[in-house]
Design a protein around this motif. Sequence first.
Motif, PDB file in Angstrom:
ATOM      1  N   GLN A  46       0.835  -1.210   0.000  1.00 49.66           N
ATOM      2  CA  GLN A  46       0.000   0.000   0.000  1.00 49.66           C
ATOM      3  C   GLN A  46       0.873   1.265   0.000  1.00 49.66           C
ATOM      4  O   GLN A  46       0.540   2.247  -0.660  1.00 49.66           O
ATOM      5  CB  GLN A  46      -0.959  -0.022   1.195  1.00 49.66           C
ATOM      6  CG  GLN A  46      -1.786   1.240   1.390  1.00 49.66           C
ATOM      7  CD  GLN A  46      -2.723   1.554   0.220  1.00 49.66           C
ATOM      8  OE1 GLN A  46      -2.912   0.747  -0.674  1.00 49.66           O
ATOM      9  NE2 GLN A  46      -3.290   2.754   0.223  1.00 49.66           N
ATOM     10  N   ARG A  49       1.847   1.709  -3.576  1.00 51.29           N
ATOM     11  CA  ARG A  49       0.713   2.142  -4.398  1.00 51.29           C
ATOM     12  C   ARG A  49       0.475   3.648  -4.314  1.00 51.29           C
ATOM     13  O   ARG A  49      -0.033   4.272  -5.237  1.00 51.29           O
ATOM     14  CB  ARG A  49      -0.563   1.426  -3.967  1.00 51.29           C
ATOM     15  CG  ARG A  49      -0.686   0.027  -4.498  1.00 51.29           C
ATOM     16  CD  ARG A  49      -0.890   0.060  -6.013  1.00 51.29           C
ATOM     17  NE  ARG A  49      -1.296  -1.244  -6.479  1.00 51.29           N
ATOM     18  CZ  ARG A  49      -2.544  -1.563  -6.811  1.00 51.29           C
ATOM     19  NH1 ARG A  49      -3.504  -0.684  -6.769  1.00 51.29           N
ATOM     20  NH2 ARG A  49      -2.822  -2.780  -7.191  1.00 51.29           N
ATOM     21  N   ARG A 289     -12.127   1.089   2.004  1.00 51.78           N
ATOM     22  CA  ARG A 289     -12.170   0.516   0.664  1.00 51.78           C
ATOM     23  C   ARG A 289     -11.621  -0.912   0.680  1.00 51.78           C
ATOM     24  O   ARG A 289     -12.126  -1.798  -0.007  1.00 51.78           O
ATOM     25  CB  ARG A 289     -11.386   1.381  -0.318  1.00 51.78           C
ATOM     26  CG  ARG A 289     -11.567   0.858  -1.739  1.00 51.78           C
ATOM     27  CD  ARG A 289     -10.839   1.635  -2.786  1.00 51.78           C
ATOM     28  NE  ARG A 289     -10.978   0.936  -4.063  1.00 51.78           N
ATOM     29  CZ  ARG A 289     -10.265  -0.117  -4.408  1.00 51.78           C
ATOM     30  NH1 ARG A 289      -9.340  -0.615  -3.588  1.00 51.78           N
ATOM     31  NH2 ARG A 289     -10.447  -0.687  -5.578  1.00 51.78           N
ATOM     32  N   ASN A 290     -10.601  -1.144   1.496  1.00 49.05           N
ATOM     33  CA  ASN A 290     -10.002  -2.480   1.552  1.00 49.05           C
ATOM     34  C   ASN A 290     -11.011  -3.549   1.964  1.00 49.05           C
ATOM     35  O   ASN A 290     -10.973  -4.671   1.451  1.00 49.05           O
ATOM     36  CB  ASN A 290      -8.798  -2.484   2.508  1.00 49.05           C
ATOM     37  CG  ASN A 290      -8.081  -3.815   2.508  1.00 49.05           C
ATOM     38  OD1 ASN A 290      -8.479  -4.750   3.204  1.00 49.05           O
ATOM     39  ND2 ASN A 290      -7.051  -3.939   1.707  1.00 49.05           N
ATOM     40  N   ARG A 293     -13.223  -5.502  -0.650  1.00 44.17           N
ATOM     41  CA  ARG A 293     -12.623  -6.441  -1.593  1.00 44.17           C
ATOM     42  C   ARG A 293     -12.252  -7.745  -0.890  1.00 44.17           C
ATOM     43  O   ARG A 293     -11.730  -7.714   0.222  1.00 44.17           O
ATOM     44  CB  ARG A 293     -11.341  -5.848  -2.203  1.00 44.17           C
ATOM     45  CG  ARG A 293     -11.555  -4.606  -3.022  1.00 44.17           C
ATOM     46  CD  ARG A 293     -12.285  -4.918  -4.323  1.00 44.17           C
ATOM     47  NE  ARG A 293     -12.361  -3.771  -5.215  1.00 44.17           N
ATOM     48  CZ  ARG A 293     -13.206  -2.744  -5.097  1.00 44.17           C
ATOM     49  NH1 ARG A 293     -14.049  -2.701  -4.075  1.00 44.17           N
ATOM     50  NH2 ARG A 293     -13.202  -1.760  -5.968  1.00 44.17           N
ATOM     51  N   ALA A 301      -4.787   0.584  -2.801  1.00 46.07           N
ATOM     52  CA  ALA A 301      -5.261   1.607  -3.733  1.00 46.07           C
ATOM     53  C   ALA A 301      -4.357   2.829  -3.746  1.00 46.07           C
ATOM     54  O   ALA A 301      -3.867   3.257  -2.700  1.00 46.07           O
ATOM     55  CB  ALA A 301      -6.670   2.047  -3.321  1.00 46.07           C
ATOM     56  N   ASP A 304      -5.515   8.126  -6.784  1.00 50.02           N
ATOM     57  CA  ASP A 304      -6.597   8.310  -7.765  1.00 50.02           C
ATOM     58  C   ASP A 304      -7.819   7.478  -7.376  1.00 50.02           C
ATOM     59  O   ASP A 304      -8.951   7.975  -7.356  1.00 50.02           O
ATOM     60  CB  ASP A 304      -6.102   7.962  -9.182  1.00 50.02           C
ATOM     61  CG  ASP A 304      -5.371   6.619  -9.248  1.00 50.02           C
ATOM     62  OD1 ASP A 304      -4.987   6.076  -8.180  1.00 50.02           O
ATOM     63  OD2 ASP A 304      -5.191   6.098 -10.362  1.00 50.02           O
ATOM     64  N   VAL A 305      -7.569   6.209  -7.020  1.00 55.41           N
ATOM     65  CA  VAL A 305      -8.666   5.332  -6.610  1.00 55.41           C
ATOM     66  C   VAL A 305      -9.292   5.831  -5.304  1.00 55.41           C
ATOM     67  O   VAL A 305     -10.514   5.851  -5.151  1.00 55.41           O
ATOM     68  CB  VAL A 305      -8.166   3.875  -6.470  1.00 55.41           C
ATOM     69  CG1 VAL A 305      -9.230   2.982  -5.847  1.00 55.41           C
ATOM     70  CG2 VAL A 305      -7.736   3.332  -7.827  1.00 55.41           C
ATOM     71  N   LEU A 306      -8.467   6.265  -4.364  1.00 55.95           N
ATOM     72  CA  LEU A 306      -8.997   6.751  -3.081  1.00 55.95           C
ATOM     73  C   LEU A 306      -9.839   8.008  -3.282  1.00 55.95           C
ATOM     74  O   LEU A 306     -10.899   8.157  -2.667  1.00 55.95           O
ATOM     75  CB  LEU A 306      -7.859   7.021  -2.086  1.00 55.95           C
ATOM     76  CG  LEU A 306      -7.108   5.782  -1.590  1.00 55.95           C
ATOM     77  CD1 LEU A 306      -6.031   6.185  -0.577  1.00 55.95           C
ATOM     78  CD2 LEU A 306      -8.062   4.761  -0.965  1.00 55.95           C
ATOM     79  N   ASP A 307      -9.399   8.923  -4.140  1.00 51.11           N
ATOM     80  CA  ASP A 307     -10.184  10.139  -4.402  1.00 51.11           C
ATOM     81  C   ASP A 307     -11.548   9.787  -4.996  1.00 51.11           C
ATOM     82  O   ASP A 307     -12.563  10.369  -4.613  1.00 51.11           O
ATOM     83  CB  ASP A 307      -9.411  11.095  -5.324  1.00 51.11           C
ATOM     84  CG  ASP A 307      -8.274  11.799  -4.582  1.00 51.11           C
ATOM     85  OD1 ASP A 307      -8.397  12.006  -3.348  1.00 51.11           O
ATOM     86  OD2 ASP A 307      -7.253  12.139  -5.222  1.00 51.11           O
ATOM     87  N   GLY A 308     -11.570   8.795  -5.888  1.00 52.79           N
ATOM     88  CA  GLY A 308     -12.839   8.335  -6.466  1.00 52.79           C
ATOM     89  C   GLY A 308     -13.736   7.717  -5.405  1.00 52.79           C
ATOM     90  O   GLY A 308     -14.946   7.979  -5.354  1.00 52.79           O
ATOM     91  N   PHE A 309     -13.140   6.909  -4.543  1.00 53.60           N
ATOM     92  CA  PHE A 309     -13.890   6.263  -3.450  1.00 53.60           C
ATOM     93  C   PHE A 309     -14.490   7.317  -2.513  1.00 53.60           C
ATOM     94  O   PHE A 309     -15.666   7.247  -2.134  1.00 53.60           O
ATOM     95  CB  PHE A 309     -12.953   5.326  -2.681  1.00 53.60           C
ATOM     96  CG  PHE A 309     -13.568   4.715  -1.451  1.00 53.60           C
ATOM     97  CD1 PHE A 309     -14.358   3.567  -1.540  1.00 53.60           C
ATOM     98  CD2 PHE A 309     -13.374   5.288  -0.205  1.00 53.60           C
ATOM     99  CE1 PHE A 309     -14.936   3.011  -0.402  1.00 53.60           C
ATOM    100  CE2 PHE A 309     -13.947   4.743   0.939  1.00 53.60           C
ATOM    101  CZ  PHE A 309     -14.732   3.604   0.837  1.00 53.60           C
TER     102      PHE A 309
END
Length: 317
Positions: A46, A49, A289-290, A293, A301, A304-309
């Motif tokens: 992480q 990432r 988020r983790n 899944r 993540a 970019d993915v965290l901002d979307g989440f």
Amino acid sequence: ESVGPTIAAGEILVEIMATDRGLGFLEPLALVGPYPSGAPAIFIDQVARLGGGAGLIGCVGRDDFGTINLERLRRDGVDVSAVAVSDRYPTGSAFVRYRPDGGRDFVYNIAESAAGQIRLTAEVRQLADRAGHLHVMGSTLSVAGLKEIVAYATKAVRARGGSTSFDPNVRKELIDGADGGQFSALVDDADLLLPSGEELLTAAGVDDECQAVRALLARGVGEIVLKRGAAGSSRFAADGSRIDCAGFLVEEVDPTGAGDCFGATYLTCRRKGMEPGKALFYANAAGARNVTRRGPMEGVAGFDVLDGFIAGTARAT
Ligand code: ATP
Ligand code: MG
């Protein structure tokens, strides 16, 4: 904050999980896996990432379980030069089954696997000598070679003006091999302590949250970030300040790895110079988020993915 990668040391495992909830492994079950795992491996993956420098100290077997871990870590940008490959021992494993009440049962093969063979090698020294931060986990304290590595790496990192963090995630199945004196020394030495729930009280040896925080800060811990599962997290600093961060509202599919993703995100945001409140917010997002899944390392993540989440997920109030 000193330059150089964040490093972690300890178990690299595969996780194989029961598809149905229930108690333990006392009858034949449907299982799914292998998934790359091991708390230090999830943590460091992480970090990478998020674009933080990251290096891992560990040992895998020369087998497919080792290969899926090495490939994942390399792909995500982790320096694996200090991960040894054993010809003699297989890669460590953890079988996990979720209980109906949300608890977990584990069957571990760590101490007698490659994960139990970590040693202070020349490659480990080289990585530690250029690191800026060392993260240690309670789950690893039962591994014999860790003590020497932690002693060497702590000294090397501190000599360069770097810092340390400790996640006292001692699993009940692993506690026997752990050394109580080493545990308290790691707590006392930590610039950043990352306990979850009861671990805060265990680390402090008292049974009230406020008292525990005060006692630990008095013992020299720099800052405490407390993980509260679905309820979010809180951050306590030596100056007496406190920040609370509500949890994101998500459906929990697989809680394993949340604490590691959370801790890696908080630390990496702080090492990038972000202020504590914002770092805590991102860490909450990464942990939440983790858990959506399946697979402990499948929920890592980038920003970019965290901002979307964050944009698409409500928070508890
Ligand atoms: P682990 O199970 O990996 O050891 P942990 O017990 O160390 O985890 P948790 O408190 O379970 O840590 O999770 C870390 C963080 O992840 C929490 O502080 C929270 O921000 C987020 N999180 C975990 N579970 C949930 C959930 N069900 N809903 C929303 N956020 C969650
Ligand atoms: Mg938890």
